[in-house]
Write a protein that holds these residues in place. Sequence first.
Motif, PDB file in Angstrom:
ATOM      1  N   ARG A 230      35.739  39.857  44.293  1.00 41.42           N
ATOM      2  CA  ARG A 230      35.766  40.713  43.101  1.00 41.42           C
ATOM      3  C   ARG A 230      35.460  39.947  41.814  1.00 41.42           C
ATOM      4  O   ARG A 230      35.351  40.549  40.754  1.00 41.42           O
ATOM      5  N   SER A 231      35.335  38.631  41.904  1.00 44.74           N
ATOM      6  CA  SER A 231      34.993  37.832  40.727  1.00 44.74           C
ATOM      7  C   SER A 231      33.525  38.077  40.380  1.00 44.74           C
ATOM      8  O   SER A 231      32.756  38.563  41.217  1.00 44.74           O
TER       9      SER A 231
ATOM     10  N   ILE B 224      32.393  38.762  52.876  1.00 44.59           N
ATOM     11  CA  ILE B 224      33.718  38.170  52.743  1.00 44.59           C
ATOM     12  C   ILE B 224      33.928  37.215  53.919  1.00 44.59           C
ATOM     13  O   ILE B 224      33.487  37.494  55.032  1.00 44.59           O
ATOM     14  N   LEU B 225      34.525  36.091  53.668  1.00 46.72           N
ATOM     15  CA  LEU B 225      34.809  34.988  54.591  1.00 46.72           C
ATOM     16  C   LEU B 225      33.607  34.102  54.897  1.00 46.72           C
ATOM     17  O   LEU B 225      33.738  33.164  55.668  1.00 46.72           O
TER      18      LEU B 225
ATOM     19  N   LEU C 126      27.073  37.579  44.588  1.00 49.51           N
ATOM     20  CA  LEU C 126      26.604  36.973  45.837  1.00 49.51           C
ATOM     21  C   LEU C 126      26.662  37.909  47.039  1.00 49.51           C
ATOM     22  O   LEU C 126      25.850  37.787  47.959  1.00 49.51           O
ATOM     23  N   ILE C 127      27.609  38.832  47.051  1.00 49.90           N
ATOM     24  CA  ILE C 127      27.780  39.724  48.204  1.00 49.90           C
ATOM     25  C   ILE C 127      26.463  40.441  48.527  1.00 49.90           C
ATOM     26  O   ILE C 127      25.820  41.015  47.652  1.00 49.90           O
TER      27      ILE C 127
ATOM     28  N   SER D  86      39.340  37.417  49.760  1.00 48.59           N
ATOM     29  CA  SER D  86      39.964  38.501  49.000  1.00 48.59           C
ATOM     30  C   SER D  86      40.645  37.918  47.763  1.00 48.59           C
ATOM     31  O   SER D  86      40.897  36.713  47.683  1.00 48.59           O
ATOM     32  N   SER D  87      40.956  38.771  46.827  1.00 45.09           N
ATOM     33  CA  SER D  87      41.644  38.337  45.605  1.00 45.09           C
ATOM     34  C   SER D  87      42.964  37.648  45.933  1.00 45.09           C
ATOM     35  O   SER D  87      43.372  36.715  45.248  1.00 45.09           O
TER      36      SER D  87
END
Length: 159
Positions: A124-125, A88-89, A131-132, A110-111
């Motif tokens: 969350r997509s 994330i980020l 990708l995470i 984030s969403s």
Amino acid sequence: MTDRIYLTSDGYNRLKEELYVLVHQTRREVLEKIAEARAHGDLSENAEYDAAREEQSHTEARIADLENKLASATILDPKQIKTDKVYILTSVKLKNLDTPDEIIEYTLVSSEEADTDSGKISVRSPVGRALIGKAVGEKVQIVVPKGELHYEILEIFVK
């Protein structure tokens, strides 16, 4: 119990500002609408009153939602984000393997902060979830409603 959400300081401040407007402006305006509708008399067949009460319900629900999100928010410092993998980020530059000339760049957020027009996609997509945890050079196959996407990760960085 509310799940922890991760926000940038800008995202946190936007939610805080929205909450402030709802509490100090919108709530007052809705109460004025209710009072005005009550002044018209019979509430049993007063569509204006019903609409104002429904607006009040939506406003109060959004206020509660924002309060919960802000209470469970963790503000992330971009300087502490690693770039060895997609987190994330992080921003990621992708090569579309189906259209090799196409290079796409996304930032995973984030969403609450997602905005596809500015290249910010939710973790969350379908694309975010795929990708995470991936590293530069990895190829990903992503199932989306329109079919499958095939990308190679070219670069991971923090803006």
